[in-house]
Design an enzyme around this catalytic site. Structure first.
Site, PDB file in Angstrom:
ATOM      1  N   LYS A 198     -56.727   8.675 -40.510  1.00 28.18           N
ATOM      2  CA  LYS A 198     -57.885   7.860 -40.901  1.00 28.18           C
ATOM      3  C   LYS A 198     -58.064   7.952 -42.412  1.00 28.18           C
ATOM      4  O   LYS A 198     -57.864   9.008 -43.009  1.00 28.18           O
ATOM      5  CB  LYS A 198     -59.139   8.381 -40.186  1.00 28.18           C
ATOM      6  CG  LYS A 198     -60.412   7.671 -40.596  1.00 28.18           C
ATOM      7  CD  LYS A 198     -61.641   8.255 -39.941  1.00 28.18           C
ATOM      8  CE  LYS A 198     -61.845   7.773 -38.547  1.00 28.18           C
ATOM      9  NZ  LYS A 198     -63.179   8.116 -38.016  1.00 28.18           N
ATOM     10  N   LYS A 222     -56.874   4.348 -31.739  1.00 28.05           N
ATOM     11  CA  LYS A 222     -58.342   4.280 -31.648  1.00 28.05           C
ATOM     12  C   LYS A 222     -58.804   2.914 -32.139  1.00 28.05           C
ATOM     13  O   LYS A 222     -58.546   2.529 -33.278  1.00 28.05           O
ATOM     14  CB  LYS A 222     -58.973   5.401 -32.475  1.00 28.05           C
ATOM     15  CG  LYS A 222     -58.753   6.798 -31.891  1.00 28.05           C
ATOM     16  CD  LYS A 222     -59.052   7.919 -32.879  1.00 28.05           C
ATOM     17  CE  LYS A 222     -60.499   7.985 -33.261  1.00 28.05           C
ATOM     18  NZ  LYS A 222     -60.744   9.146 -34.180  1.00 28.05           N
TER      19      LYS A 222
END
Ligand SMILES: O=C[C@H](O)COP(=O)(O)O
Length: 395
Positions: free
Chosen positions: A28, A86
């Protein structure tokens, strides 16, 4: 057993996370929003560098809720070889269409639907994600400067998410600016994983580099599953600090009294018909006798958080009308006594709107022989060591 997920920016931070015992390496970019995606090459390089030593995941980014955009990005990320992709679901009329667009990919890649506690998440979509083949669902926060997960999704509302997701076979994750004191409050909900970024960085500033020290401190608060065949030199005092194996605690240290006083909540309570259909103020006083694990408490590893007592009360009250004060007191005592380090608890429940000052009940309950829980833990530990290799929902 709840696993620890760490959001990292690439290979170097992944190595820090792995060295710190993290279970899931999540790619991320914290500078690109709540679910900022890192470059595809970075994901590929990190997956290759991790080389199966840990599970890996990657986020798709703060994308518009357009089915084709979502599908294309998720496919691109899945092609890097990450174990989990995700996908963020932001409030929109298109969530079901976006979920459906991912169904073909979900059949061959483990997808995690990310909902946002601070954006009025609609958990009615959980069965939709499950129908479309998602592997799991998690709650995070979108606006990182506006509070932690529990500020937006209080403890008493977490079961609605966890139980609903579990009932549809979804793995469950909780995250959102989580800090050390949040961990003992969230572990009782037994999520499959807790996700962190900010708490793993210096000064808890999520856009700064990962700190090995911070990773280790958070890791120490989440009991690790004893690996089959693991050495028996488990630090039981540390396990005790996390609420395990009171039998291993040094009996010389004795107990501390952890208390919550004058905790007043609106409660639906009472046997009379006039007490139904509305709330009345009830005061809770709770004192728990908690096994000490050290005479030099330094951080959350060494303490029993009074938040756990208040969360227990809130969770019980949120379930709806209670006929008797005695029932409420017993339920609170039972929930607090579930924590292995709690040896006894005194609970006072007082209705403040019915009598001259207050009316209610006070009880004291003691845990059954603590040997049971010690035997339980050592039996669990032995079973884990013998187990050939348990298939986790998140593994
Ligand atoms: O799930 C992991 C998230 O990246 C958590 O990030 P945060 O701790 O900064 O909210």
């Amino acid at each position: 057993m709840t696993k620890m997920l760490a959001s990292v920016t690439g290979v170097a931070e992944a190595e820090i996370a792995i060295s710190g015992g993290v279970d899931i390496i999540d790619l991320k970019d914290p500078k690109a929003g709540a679910l900022g995606a890192v470059a595809i090459d970075t994901i590929r390089q990190t997956v290759s560098s991790v080389a199966g030593r840990r599970a890996t995941s990657a986020v798709c980014g703060d994308l518009p809720m357009e089915p084709e955009i979502i599908r294309a990005k998720a496919e691109e990320i899945a092609a890097t070889g990450v174990d989990f992709v995700k996908v963020g679901f932001f409030p929109s009329g298109n969530i079901a269409a976006c979920s459906a667009a991912l169904a073909p990919l979900a059949a061959r890649t483990k997808l995690i639907a990310v909902m946002f506690a601070d954006l009025a998440p609609d958990f009615e979509f959980l069965p939709v994600f499950a129908k479309d083949g998602f592997h799991g669902a998690m709650v995070d926060t979108a606006q990182k400067a506006k509070g932690r997960l529990l500020d937006h999704l209080p403890p008493e509302r977490i079961p609605a998410f966890v139980d609903r997701a579990r009932s549809h076979g979804l793995a469950v994750g909780l995250s959102g600016s989580l800090e050390a004191p949040d961990i003992p409050r969230l572990l009782p909900f037994a999520p499959d994983f807790l996700g962190f970024r900010g708490a793993l960085c210096d000064q808890s500033e999520r856009t700064t580099p990962l700190s090995a020290e911070a990773v280790s401190q958070i890791r120490d608060l989440i009991p690790e599953e004893l690996q089959p065949g693991a050495p028996s030199t488990v630090d039981y005092r540390l396990l005790a600090a996390r609420g395990y194996s009171p039998g291993a605690v040094d009996p010389v240290l004795g107990t501390d009294k952890i208390f919550v006083r004058d905790f007043v909540l609106p409660v639906e309570i009472g046997a009379y018909s006039f007490e139904h259909g509305h709330t009345q103020k009830v005061r809770f006083d709770v004192t728990a006798d908690v096994l000490r694990v050290t005479d030099h408490p330094e951080d959350m590893r060494h303490v029993f958080s009074y938040d756990i007592i208040m969360d227990a009360i809130r969770t019980i009250v949120a379930k709806g009308h209670v006929q008797l004060s005695e029932t409420l007191a017993e339920d609170v005592a039972a929930l607090v006594l579930e924590h292995p380090r709690v040896m006894s608890v005194a609970v006072r429940v007082e209705k403040l709107e019915l009598g001259p000052g207050g009316v209610g009940v006070e009880i004291e309950r003691r845990k059954a022989k603590q040997q049971a829980s010690t035997t339980r833990l050592s039996a669990e530990a032995d079973a884990l060591r013998r187990r050939p290799g348990k298939k986790d929902l998140i593994s």
